[in-house]
Motif scaffolding. Structure first.
Motif, PDB file in Angstrom:
ATOM      1  N   SER A   1      94.118  50.025  73.315  1.00 46.73           N
ATOM      2  CA  SER A   1      94.939  50.994  72.595  1.00 46.73           C
ATOM      3  C   SER A   1      95.968  50.280  71.731  1.00 46.73           C
ATOM      4  CB  SER A   1      95.640  51.950  73.571  1.00 46.73           C
ATOM      5  OG  SER A   1      96.501  51.250  74.444  1.00 46.73           O
ATOM      6  N   LEU A   2      96.475  51.010  70.746  1.00 46.57           N
ATOM      7  CA  LEU A   2      97.405  50.474  69.770  1.00 46.57           C
ATOM      8  C   LEU A   2      98.604  51.396  69.648  1.00 46.57           C
ATOM      9  CD1 LEU A   2      98.153  48.649  67.249  1.00 46.57           C
ATOM     10  CD2 LEU A   2      96.805  50.291  65.898  1.00 46.57           C
ATOM     11  N   HIS A   3      99.799  50.810  69.686  1.00 42.56           N
ATOM     12  CA  HIS A   3     101.039  51.567  69.454  1.00 42.56           C
ATOM     13  C   HIS A   3     101.783  50.906  68.302  1.00 42.56           C
ATOM     14  CE1 HIS A   3     104.832  53.577  69.920  1.00 42.56           C
ATOM     15  NE2 HIS A   3     105.438  52.449  70.217  1.00 42.56           N
ATOM     16  N   CYS A   4     102.174  51.700  67.297  1.00 44.51           N
ATOM     17  CA  CYS A   4     102.910  51.187  66.146  1.00 44.51           C
ATOM     18  C   CYS A   4     104.225  51.942  65.985  1.00 44.51           C
ATOM     19  CB  CYS A   4     102.094  51.326  64.866  1.00 44.51           C
ATOM     20  SG  CYS A   4     100.587  50.324  64.811  1.00 44.51           S
TER      21      CYS A   4
ATOM     22  N   GLU B   1      99.971  43.349  59.213  1.00 46.94           N
ATOM     23  CA  GLU B   1     100.420  44.202  58.109  1.00 46.94           C
ATOM     24  C   GLU B   1      99.352  45.242  57.770  1.00 46.94           C
ATOM     25  OE1 GLU B   1     103.189  44.698  56.664  1.00 46.94           O
ATOM     26  OE2 GLU B   1     104.297  43.078  57.621  1.00 46.94           O
ATOM     27  N   GLY B   2      98.092  44.834  57.817  1.00 47.44           N
ATOM     28  CA  GLY B   2      97.014  45.789  57.571  1.00 47.44           C
ATOM     29  C   GLY B   2      97.002  46.893  58.604  1.00 47.44           C
ATOM     30  N   VAL B   3      97.222  46.531  59.867  1.00 48.45           N
ATOM     31  CA  VAL B   3      97.287  47.521  60.949  1.00 48.45           C
ATOM     32  C   VAL B   3      98.447  48.481  60.727  1.00 48.45           C
ATOM     33  CG1 VAL B   3      97.784  47.814  63.404  1.00 48.45           C
ATOM     34  CG2 VAL B   3      96.129  46.096  62.676  1.00 48.45           C
ATOM     35  N   MET B   4      99.624  47.936  60.380  1.00 48.13           N
ATOM     36  CA  MET B   4     100.822  48.760  60.222  1.00 48.13           C
ATOM     37  C   MET B   4     100.706  49.714  59.041  1.00 48.13           C
ATOM     38  SD  MET B   4     103.000  48.031  62.659  1.00 48.13           S
ATOM     39  CE  MET B   4     104.544  48.690  62.021  1.00 48.13           C
ATOM     40  N   GLN B   5     100.019  49.303  58.000  1.00 49.95           N
ATOM     41  CA  GLN B   5      99.986  50.091  56.775  1.00 49.95           C
ATOM     42  C   GLN B   5      98.877  51.137  56.758  1.00 49.95           C
ATOM     43  OE1 GLN B   5     100.003  47.412  53.393  1.00 49.95           O
ATOM     44  NE2 GLN B   5     101.704  46.238  54.244  1.00 49.95           N
ATOM     45  N   GLN B   6      97.911  51.038  57.681  1.00 49.06           N
ATOM     46  CA  GLN B   6      96.813  52.007  57.679  1.00 49.06           C
ATOM     47  C   GLN B   6      97.201  53.245  58.470  1.00 49.06           C
ATOM     48  OE1 GLN B   6      92.790  50.625  58.334  1.00 49.06           O
ATOM     49  NE2 GLN B   6      92.278  52.442  59.490  1.00 49.06           N
ATOM     50  N   ASP B   7      96.975  54.404  57.891  1.00 49.90           N
ATOM     51  CA  ASP B   7      97.189  55.650  58.604  1.00 49.90           C
ATOM     52  C   ASP B   7      96.172  55.757  59.730  1.00 49.90           C
ATOM     53  OD1 ASP B   7      99.274  56.458  57.030  1.00 49.90           O
ATOM     54  OD2 ASP B   7      98.007  57.584  55.632  1.00 49.90           O
ATOM     55  N   ALA B   8      96.611  56.347  60.833  1.00 47.00           N
ATOM     56  CA  ALA B   8      95.718  56.524  61.981  1.00 47.00           C
ATOM     57  C   ALA B   8      94.797  57.709  61.720  1.00 47.00           C
ATOM     58  CB  ALA B   8      96.533  56.728  63.257  1.00 47.00           C
TER      59      ALA B   8
ATOM     60  N   TRP C   1     100.349  56.322  68.462  1.00 47.15           N
ATOM     61  CA  TRP C   1      99.548  55.699  69.519  1.00 47.15           C
ATOM     62  C   TRP C   1      98.097  56.055  69.241  1.00 47.15           C
ATOM     63  CZ3 TRP C   1      96.274  57.902  73.216  1.00 47.15           C
ATOM     64  CH2 TRP C   1      95.823  57.031  74.208  1.00 47.15           C
ATOM     65  N   GLN C   2      97.211  55.084  69.406  1.00 47.46           N
ATOM     66  CA  GLN C   2      95.805  55.291  69.085  1.00 47.46           C
ATOM     67  C   GLN C   2      94.927  54.614  70.124  1.00 47.46           C
ATOM     68  OE1 GLN C   2      94.841  53.862  65.173  1.00 47.46           O
ATOM     69  NE2 GLN C   2      92.945  55.033  65.019  1.00 47.46           N
ATOM     70  N   GLN C   3      93.996  55.370  70.709  1.00 53.00           N
ATOM     71  CA  GLN C   3      93.000  54.813  71.619  1.00 53.00           C
ATOM     72  C   GLN C   3      91.818  54.359  70.777  1.00 53.00           C
ATOM     73  OE1 GLN C   3      93.431  55.055  75.253  1.00 53.00           O
ATOM     74  NE2 GLN C   3      91.861  53.464  75.259  1.00 53.00           N
TER      75      GLN C   3
ATOM     76  N   MET D   1      99.773  56.453  59.792  1.00 49.04           N
ATOM     77  CA  MET D   1     100.721  56.693  60.869  1.00 49.04           C
ATOM     78  C   MET D   1     101.724  57.780  60.523  1.00 49.04           C
ATOM     79  SD  MET D   1     101.502  52.957  62.451  1.00 49.04           S
ATOM     80  CE  MET D   1     101.523  52.132  60.892  1.00 49.04           C
ATOM     81  N   GLY D   2     101.399  58.577  59.542  1.00 48.51           N
ATOM     82  CA  GLY D   2     102.276  59.687  59.279  1.00 48.51           C
ATOM     83  C   GLY D   2     103.194  59.436  58.116  1.00 48.51           C
ATOM     84  N   ASN D   3     103.950  60.451  57.766  1.00 49.62           N
ATOM     85  CA  ASN D   3     104.860  60.358  56.643  1.00 49.62           C
ATOM     86  C   ASN D   3     106.113  59.607  57.031  1.00 49.62           C
ATOM     87  OD1 ASN D   3     107.199  61.487  54.946  1.00 49.62           O
ATOM     88  ND2 ASN D   3     105.370  62.132  53.826  1.00 49.62           N
TER      89      ASN D   3
END
Length: 319
Positions: free
Chosen positions: A48-51, A170-177, A40-42, A1-3
């Protein structure tokens, strides 16, 4: 999800949120609004997913026109002030107590959200459109149909963030898109696991979370009061259990069922929350680490970043 230090500017919001965004306040497109991670990821058609894991840099409000959907939201940190049309939403998860919410929209609505300077927001939102339910034939399921029928427009449903669901989150939040296929598939699998667990609760089959009896609820409440007081800092599980009148195994089982984590995991989160507040008040990183029970600032930084998505240095610099 970026820096983690990334600045998100006004002109980038539409791409980050997957929809055109209106900002109530006028300002240049290059003005930064957030610092941290916002994505945001489709994942597939209708899913879709927004973090969000970022610090809000100003007081401002945004508006987005949203289409019919079922949104499954997990609030981990920060005060959520928002509304769908005239339906107000206020969520303020306590330390170690994430809150799960499902919002049903069966017709278009305007989503308005208020941001506050200096607030750290950590949440994820999964959006499921009617087309997604129809494509899998899920809309024929009686329990799901009750969630998305027209009479449910703007209905709010609470769901329980159990330990397995929190681990997936937590796995979703920590993985880069990432754009590679394996990263995308891995993220989709986690998100579908969350969808399964939440809808299983909302549709009522079966009720997974343990129903606690009154005396079990009182046991957990006594434990929380003891932990909040700070008196049990440094105690063993056996000492804590003796103080609240239970065996160590009974306390651990009931606390895990109610809080979705162990007694000491809850304690670690509480101490990190206190360290976060101390850093905002000007405490040094080494002192905050000591207060949180870490002899190593490197270990403290790792735990702090895992909990809040930003480093202690970033929090200290902002304040």
């Amino acid at each position: 999800m970026g820096n983690e230090q990334e600045l998100v500017r006004v002109g980038e919001l539409a791409r980050r949120l997957g929809s055109p965004v209106r900002l109530a306040e006028q300002g240049p497109d290059q003005r930064p609004l957030f610092q941290g991670r916002l994505s945001w990821q489709q994942l597939r058609s209708g899913l879709s997913l927004h973090c969000s894991d970022c610090i809000e840099l100003h007081d401002f409000s945004t508006q987005v026109e949203v289409s019919p959907r079922l949104s499954l939201v997990l609030f981990m940190h920060g005060d959520g002030q928002a509304q769908y049309d005239d339906r107000r939403l206020q969520v303020a998860p306590r330390p170690g107590r994430p809150e799960g919410l499902a919002i049903a929209l069966t017709e278009p609505a305007t989503f308005t959200r208020q941001a506050h300077a200096g607030q750290h927001i950590r949440k994820l939102s999964i959006c499921l459109t009617p087309e997604w339910f129809e494509s899998g034939g899920f809309d024929a399921h009686a329990g799901i149909r009750r969630l998305i029928e027209p009479s449910q427009h703007l209905a709010l449903h609470r769901w329980t963030p159990t330990a397995p669901l929190l681990a997936l989150a937590e796995g979703v939040m920590q993985q880069d898109a990432g754009s590679d296929l394996l990263s995308h598939l891995q993220q989709e699998v986690r998100v579908l696991g969350l969808v399964h667990g939440v809808i299983e609760q909302l549709a009522g089959e079966p009720a997974r979370p343990l129903r606690q009896r009154p005396h079990q609820q009182r046991l957990v409440q006594r434990t929380l009061e003891l932990l909040h007081s700070g008196e049990a800092d440094g105690w063993s599980l056996e000492q804590i259990a003796a103080a609240v009148g239970a065996s160590a195994s009974t306390l651990q089982r009931q606390f895990q069922a109610a809080q979705g984590m162990s007694v000491f995991a809850w304690q670690r989160q509480r101490k990190l929350q206190q360290a976060h507040a101390a850093l905002q008040g000007g405490t040094s990183i080494s002192e905050a680490a000591w207060q949180a029970g870490y002899s190593s600032t490197a270990n403290f930084t790792t735990a702090f970043r895992r909990q809040f998505g930003v480093t202690p240095q970033r929090v200290q610099k902002f304040y």
